[in-house]
Design an enzyme around this catalytic site. Structure first.
Site, PDB file in Angstrom:
ATOM      1  N   GLU B  59      40.131  32.080  30.757  1.00 26.31           N
ATOM      2  CA  GLU B  59      41.236  31.303  31.328  1.00 26.31           C
ATOM      3  C   GLU B  59      40.744  30.014  31.977  1.00 26.31           C
ATOM      4  O   GLU B  59      41.387  28.964  31.863  1.00 26.31           O
ATOM      5  CB  GLU B  59      42.028  32.142  32.327  1.00 26.31           C
ATOM      6  CG  GLU B  59      42.953  33.171  31.674  1.00 26.31           C
ATOM      7  CD  GLU B  59      42.209  34.342  31.042  1.00 26.31           C
ATOM      8  OE1 GLU B  59      41.032  34.568  31.404  1.00 26.31           O
ATOM      9  OE2 GLU B  59      42.799  35.024  30.181  1.00 26.31           O
ATOM     10  N   HIS B 128      51.215  42.133  36.065  1.00 25.95           N
ATOM     11  CA  HIS B 128      51.858  41.450  34.924  1.00 25.95           C
ATOM     12  C   HIS B 128      53.319  41.135  35.217  1.00 25.95           C
ATOM     13  O   HIS B 128      54.126  41.044  34.300  1.00 25.95           O
ATOM     14  CB  HIS B 128      51.798  42.327  33.666  1.00 25.95           C
ATOM     15  CG  HIS B 128      50.429  42.539  33.105  1.00 25.95           C
ATOM     16  ND1 HIS B 128      49.494  43.333  33.710  1.00 25.95           N
ATOM     17  CD2 HIS B 128      49.835  42.056  31.990  1.00 25.95           C
ATOM     18  CE1 HIS B 128      48.385  43.348  32.985  1.00 25.95           C
ATOM     19  NE2 HIS B 128      48.560  42.574  31.938  1.00 25.95           N
TER      20      HIS B 128
END
Ligand SMILES: Cc1ncc(C[n+]2csc(CCOP(=O)(O)OP(=O)(O)O)c2C)c(N)n1
Ligand SMILES: [Mg+2]
Lengths: 314, 324
Positions: B59, B128
């Site tokens: 990321e 999430h």
């Protein structure tokens, strides 16, 4: 060029003592051979990503010493208009895309700049400098892997001065070091005496040749030594007694001088280069001291187009 | 007009911009197979793997490379998969993308779009499900977009790609399947900072964004059944946010409720409530109200997850109370 870098930083350190250099500066005194040896193989079209210890990189890439001195003093006429300072110096005109206040952050940015070069099918390359401490941050792994996977034109240059701020890097680093880590990721690496400008020049020539031939990224591990403290204000008392003195013979500028004299160059000629560099930096310093600070409304300029604080800050 | 899902509207927006501008490209994990939600389906086939590219699970490198590539004249769209994972790249977004233009004295532009899907999506649990939009509203240099409808997901994503500022673009995972009419004009752009009046009303103003807009609209529907006409405003972007429209509405109704899915504490609703209180405090008929999630992680089991949702009924109850 090594004399120019040295002189710029000596004058900047005086500026710190004079309290006109405003923030922290990280001198690269003793490390000048690395950027000089590398940048000799790059043109203004090529790109550079630098670090907190970036004065030498920036000057060697072709930035104006006067603009740099203005920036260090936070004045109008600085490369960034006085809004960046030493740790955020950049000169896009000469392909210098920024020093960085965050250790290791420039590695992934360099990979991206090279990615853009590849996408645009341009014939340029990127050099990315970082210290031995930076190899312990995640972006080192992510950036090298990225450059290797996408076969990007980047030269990674690890300037290994043995220290991460006040810590001996070796005490906090596992494994066989920067080059071994690079090779493990599939990036060919060369180790070099970073205080021998001719050796750096030769190593960089070979690595940059491969990069320009389209072979993907390369890695240069340059061993060097930081003669000053971590910052201009750091007395570096954590170093064992005699360590700096033992490095005296290893000063890259002294070594280059010896080489030149042995090759028959007159001492006066070498001394004249040093004198000219000092005169240039004194003039730059004088110019910067005479320049005004940017006006306060610069705080609201160049933040963003949409939702700009120049329109409404709250 | 075409009837498209929120997901396909975003996909169409990206496809149109890829076709329009050769400097636009997209990169993220699994994009070659359409991305985790299918929002990139078919794009690699159409535009090639250089322009819609797979990335390693890195990321920091995805976002950091986008900063370098944006400063070097391209317009990257990066996919972070979930806003939760974008936290692995906060330095690259906050210290690099948002600061480069300013600290380099205007030499840099960082025209990148960071797509970070947000929100609760049945039993996705604590890592999430987060809605982190207020974090980025706090950062000078960033634009923060939270589209609620298919049409907006097209017009705002296109505007984000054409914008020269770094844009944090937060699609809501629970909206992927939502269908509605979407303009097919290739230059359909929704400007940032222009709120949408979802429904008019003179008794109270309800401000929201992203998926919570639909909860607010359902609440307004229920309130209408009780004779209370609530105006529902979808902010669409939270930086910049449409103060004028909100202030004008509250000046008329005298009542403000802000509701968002994110945690209420230090959520963007606090900013709106404070602004309205500062500007209109004396003229309000009742104190401003905020409804956000309690300051607890999102749970996995449905009853635990639902315990942190701001429901339609909670909004109805709050507005009803404000009318007393
Ligand atoms: C992410 C991050 N952590 C810590 C620091 C503080 N810091 C600034 S320079 C430095 C040492 C870096 O060592 P190295 O990478 O070897 O570079 P050198 O200073 O030796 O040139 C540290 C820890 C920082 N700037 N960024
Ligand atoms: Mg070091």
């Amino acid at each position: 060029m090594m004399h120019r870098i040295r002189a710029l930083e000596e004058v900047a350190l005086r500026g710190l003592a004079d309290k006109v250099v405003l923030g922290a500066i990280h001198p690269s005194i003793g490390q000048e051979a690395v950027p000089v040896g590398v940048m000799g193989h790059m043109s203004a079209d090529d790109l550079l990503l630098s670090t907190h210890r970036g004065h030498g990189h920036t000057l060697a890439k072709g930035a104006s010493a006067t603009a740099m001195m203005h920036e260090l003093l936070g004045r109008v006429g600085g490369n960034c208009g006085g809004k960046g300072g030493s740790m955020h110096i950049a000169d896009f005109e000469v392909g210098m895309l920024g020093a960085n206040g965050v250790v290791g952050a420039n590695i992934v940015i360099a990979a991206g700049a090279a990615h853009a070069i590849k996408l645009r099918r341009e014939n340029r390359m990127v050099a990315c400098f970082f210290g031995d401490g930076a190899i312990n941050r995640g972006p080192f792994l992510e950036g090298l892997n990225w450059a290797a996977v996408f076969r990007l034109p980047v030269l990674f240059v690890c300037e290994d001065n043995g220290y991460s701020a006040t810590t001996r890097t070796a005490t906090m680093t596992a494994g066989a070091g920067p080059a071994a880590r690079a090779r493990a990721i599939g990036v060919p690496a060369v180790e070099v005496d970073g205080n021998d400008v001719l050796a750096v020049d030769a190593a960089a020539a070979e690595l940059i040749g491969a990069i320009r031939a389209g072979d993907g990224p390369r890695f240069l591990h340059a061993r060097t030594y930081r003669i000053t403290g971590h910052t201009g204000a750091d007395p570096a008392t954590y170093r064992p007694a005699g360590e700096v003195e033992a490095q005296a013979h290893n000063d890259p500028i002294g070594r280059a001088r010896d080489t030149l004299l042995a090759a028959g160059v007159a001492a006066a000629e070498v001394d004249a280069v040093r004198a000219a560099a000092l005169a240039e930096m004194e003039a730059a310093y004088g110019s910067a001291r005479a320049a005004p600070y940017p006006p306060a409304d610069q705080a609201f300029v160049d933040v963003q187009d949409i939702g700009s604080p120049a329109v409404e800050a709250y | 007009m075409a009837r498209l899902s929120y997901l396909d509207a975003g996909r169409a927006a990206l496809a149109e911009e890829l076709a329009r501008d050769p400097l636009v490209w997209a990169i993220g994990e699994d994009l070659g197979r359409g991305g985790v939600f299918g929002q990139y389906r078919g794009l690699t086939e159409t535009f090639g793997p250089d322009r819609v590219s797979d990335a390693p699970i890195s990321e920091a490198a995805i976002l950091g490379a986008a900063v370098g590539a944006a400063m070097t004249g391209t317009r990257p769209v990066v996919e972070m998969r979930f806003s939760d994972f974008a936290l692995c790249a906060v330095d690259e977004l906050v210290n690099q993308a948002a600061k480069a233009r300013f600290m380099f004295g205007g030499q840099a532009r960082v025209p990148l779009v960071v797509r970070e899907p947000i929100g609760m999506w049945r039993s996705s649990a604590a890592q999430h499900s987060q809605s982190l939009e207020s974090w980025y509203a706090h950062i000078p240099g960033l634009v923060v977009a939270c589209p609620a409808t298919p049409a907006d997901n097209k017009g705002m994503l296109k505007a984000a790609i054409r914008c020269d500022d770094p844009v944090v673009y937060m699609e809501h995972k629970n909206l992927w399947g939502l269908e509605d009419e979407v303009p097919d004009d290739p230059d359909y752009l929704v400007p940032f900072g222009e709120a949408r009046i979802v429904r008019g009303g003179g008794d109270a103003t309800i401000v929201s964004w992203s998926a919570q807009v639909h909860v607010a609209a359902a609440a307004a529907e229920a309130l209408a059944g009780q004779g209370i006409e609530a105006e529902v405003i979808d902010l669409r972007s939270i930086w910049p946010w449409d103060k004028e429209r909100v202030l004008a509405s509250v000046a008329r109704t005298g009542r403000l409720l802000v509701t968002h899915e994110a945690v209420a504490v230090a959520g963007f609703g606090a900013e709106i409530a404070a602004t309205v209180a500062e500007r209109l405090g004396r003229d309000l008929k009742t104190p401003v109200r905020r409804l956000g999630a309690p300051r607890a992680p999102v749970g996995y089991a449905p009853p635990v997850e639902d315990a942190v949702r701001v429901s339609r009924d909670a909004i109805v109850a709050a507005v009803t109370e404000m009318m007393r």
